[in-house]
Design an enzyme around this catalytic site. Structure first.
Site, PDB file in Angstrom:
ATOM      1  N   ASP A 191      80.368  55.374  45.936  1.00 24.28           N
ATOM      2  CA  ASP A 191      79.447  55.039  46.375  1.00 24.28           C
ATOM      3  C   ASP A 191      79.612  53.334  46.573  1.00 24.28           C
ATOM      4  O   ASP A 191      79.614  52.208  45.558  1.00 24.28           O
ATOM      5  CB  ASP A 191      77.281  54.353  45.898  1.00 24.28           C
ATOM      6  CG  ASP A 191      77.074  53.371  46.551  1.00 24.28           C
ATOM      7  OD1 ASP A 191      76.617  53.049  47.813  1.00 24.28           O
ATOM      8  OD2 ASP A 191      75.335  53.548  45.927  1.00 24.28           O
ATOM      9  N   HIS A 364      71.859  50.412  44.710  1.00 24.92           N
ATOM     10  CA  HIS A 364      73.120  50.949  44.673  1.00 24.92           C
ATOM     11  C   HIS A 364      74.199  49.844  44.128  1.00 24.92           C
ATOM     12  O   HIS A 364      73.202  48.412  43.270  1.00 24.92           O
ATOM     13  CB  HIS A 364      73.384  50.185  46.407  1.00 24.92           C
ATOM     14  CG  HIS A 364      73.278  51.154  46.956  1.00 24.92           C
ATOM     15  ND1 HIS A 364      73.585  52.773  47.483  1.00 24.92           N
ATOM     16  CD2 HIS A 364      71.581  50.987  47.764  1.00 24.92           C
ATOM     17  CE1 HIS A 364      72.829  53.495  47.884  1.00 24.92           C
ATOM     18  NE2 HIS A 364      71.987  52.225  48.151  1.00 24.92           N
TER      19      HIS A 364
HETATM   20 ZN   LIG Z   1      72.349  56.774  51.647  1.00 19.27          ZN
HETATM   21 ZN   LIG Z   2      69.810  56.731  49.195  1.00 22.80          ZN
END
Ligand SMILES: [Zn+2]
Ligand SMILES: [Zn+2]
Length: 550
Positions: A191, A364
């Protein structure tokens, strides 16, 4: 022959949203996620953007399964459109598949098989064995995937952060990631969303502490807007409400739905009697009220927008009220969110949001977390995923810092594929991977020409000109004019009369033979209207000639 596996991103590499990655081995394909993207201002009238599934569906029965990492729309939102074309089994953690089930019912796809899976289950599909691994994120029950393939183990992190004190006690599975690193990971897909942020992403628990400090002194109503999918944030608000002897009303359809689903499955604990119906809350003194609402992105018809405009049926926001926007503003929504913040301030409320207070943490991973993931898994090859090009590039550079040479990092975008053998990896191009636009019931039928028309109509307006001709080409009636978005007709009737005359004169200049040529007639009408409107207004509306025969 040496085994070969291809990683094929259909979306999410080159944009935030639309996440979908195919893994291909021989004739078998599996997909990781199947997400949508919400359209920007450049796509007027479009409801959703979904990936182009044509590669996945080119060979019948090749696509064997879809594995979902978590329940965010950018990972599950395009599933109904895929499943309408191919009934593929879908795997995801219990909360994820519960959210998907609700969505499929809305699309009359109740008969699709959904499989609830838990960390460390091992699901064999053709040449692949998929093992979910716990990660933390801004929705509960997120997983990364370790996928055993004929060339080695591919790790896909899904969306993740490394939260050392997650609300549900479900720690990210550092051990599993590091064990995979020991055994050997051939490719890591990780990510890239927060690659620009130095340090570590703070824990969700820290937001709870910060919010408690805001709840304690508040004497008026508290309104919290957040994402309906942020089960842990919602949990913290509910606990705070109970602690400060307040009651909570849920506003927004998705908020009510997600709270119900998460509570039913045990992902959310509702403190006794804390959630009450809206009407009941409205009867209580403001000091006992908490409103938990959607609309944190400035959605125009949300409860929050209505309150900011002073148009809500039950609640009038005013002096003494505290509004907390406990969410990030998704790029593109800044203006609408600003409008709401201004509206709330104007009504006398105090407003806290990401720029002026600590009321939100990201879901994140930041730079140090991302480096840790690279160091735990120690992949042979690395593919940054989930980001615009700048994020992917940033992540590639970060990988260089932890020692992955340029021959091991692949900066790919949608439309390319990574071909991996046991000893090498190469990028190949030419995979169909466009964006498919969904508008109402239409999937893919709105293209550039329609969009261009919509933009023109929005920017310049339209003037329709109708005339009726007989078989000899003589004008029986008209021209009759109608316009939208050009001038305010009621105040400009004299002008429109002039325009009507100008068109009539242009038509009179043609003889009846010329007038029987529809094309020439339409051109003449268009140029007469354009010339007139341009001279008077310097505007260039769309002109629509309507030629009828008597
Ligand atoms: Zn996402
Ligand atoms: Zn997500």
């Amino acid at each position: 022959m040496e085994p070969l596996v291809r990683l094929i991103p259909l979306g999410g590499l080159g944009e935030i949203g639309l996440n979908m990655m195919l893994l291909e081995s021989g004739d078998d394909l599996i997909a990781v996620d199947c997400g949508l993207m919400f359209p920007g201002d450049d796509l007027p009238g479009i409801d959703y953007v979904i990936p182009d599934f044509s590669y996945a569906l080119a060979k019948p029965d090749a696509l064997r399964a879809v594995f979902l990492t978590h329940g965010h729309e950018d990972h599950i939102g395009a599933l109904p459109y895929l499943l309408k074309r191919a009934r593929v089994p879908v795997y995801g953690s219990p909360l994820t598949v519960a959210l998907v089930a609700e969505k499929l019912r809305e699309h009359d796809l109740g008969d699709v098989t959904l499989h609830a899976i838990r960390p460390h289950d091992r699901i064999e599909v053709g040449p692949f064995t998929v093992e979910p691994l716990r990660v933390t994120h801004s929705i509960a029950d997120g997983v990364g995937l370790a996928i055993s393939t004929p060339v080695g183990v591919i790790v896909h992190t899904g969306d993740f952060k490394l939260d050392p004190t997650p609300l549900d006690g479900e720690l990210p599975d550092y051990d599993a990631f590091s064990a995979l690193g020991d055994q050997g990971v051939i490719v890591l897909c990780s990510d890239s969303t927060n690659v620009d942020r130095p340090g570590h992403t703070p824990s969700e628990s820290e937001v709870g502490l910060a919010l408690a400090e805001r709840f304690a002194p508040a004497r008026g109503r508290i309104i919290v807007a957040t994402f309906a999918s942020h089960i842990h944030r919602i949990q913290q608000i509910l606990r705070l409400a109970a602690r400060f002897e307040r009651r909570v009303a849920l506003l927004g359809r998705s908020m009510e739905r997600n709270v119900r689903i998460a509570a039913d499955l045990g992902y959310l604990t509702l403190p006794d009697d804390v959630v009450v119906p809206l009407e009941e809350l409205a009867e209580m003194p403001p000091a006992r009220q908490v409103i938990l609402s959607t609309g944190s992105q400035g959605e125009p018809n949300s409860a929050l927008a209505l309150m900011a405009a002073g148009e809500h049926k039950y609640f009038e926001v005013g002096r003494g009220d505290l509004v907390i926007l406990s969410s990030r503003v998704i790029p593109g929504n800044e203006r609408t969110v600003s409008r709401i913040i201004n509206g709330l301030y104007r009504r006398g409320a105090e407003v806290l949001y990401e720029d002026n207070a600590f009321v939100h943490v990201s879901g994140h991973a930041s730079q140090e977390d991302l480096k840790l993931m690279l160091n735990l898994t120690r992949p042979r090859y690395f593919v940054p995923v989930h980001g615009e090009y700048r994020h992917l590039l940033g992540h590639a550079r970060l990988a260089a810092e932890v020692g992955l040479g340029p021959d091991r990092v692949f900066l790919m975008e949608d439309g390319a594929a990574l071909e991996v053998t046991k000893s090498a990896a190469t990028v190949v191009g030419g995979i169909p991977a466009g964006r498919v636009l969904v508008d109402g019931k239409g999937v893919g039928d709105v293209g550039p020409v329609v969009l261009r028309d919509r933009e023109l109509l929005a920017e310049e307006g339209i003037i329709a000109v109708a005339i009726v001709l007989d078989a000899k080409g003589e004008i029986v009636s008209g021209p009759t004019l109608a316009s939208r978005g050009v001038v305010y007709v009621k105040e400009n009737e004299a002008l429109l009369d002039e325009l009507r005359l100008a068109v009539r004169r242009a038509l009179d200049e043609m003889d009846s033979v010329e007038r029987r040529d529809r094309e020439a007639l339409s051109d003449r009408i268009r140029s007469a209207v354009r010339r007139f409107v341009n001279q008077r207004f310097q505007r260039k509306p769309v002109v629509l000639p309507l030629i009828l025969e008597a």
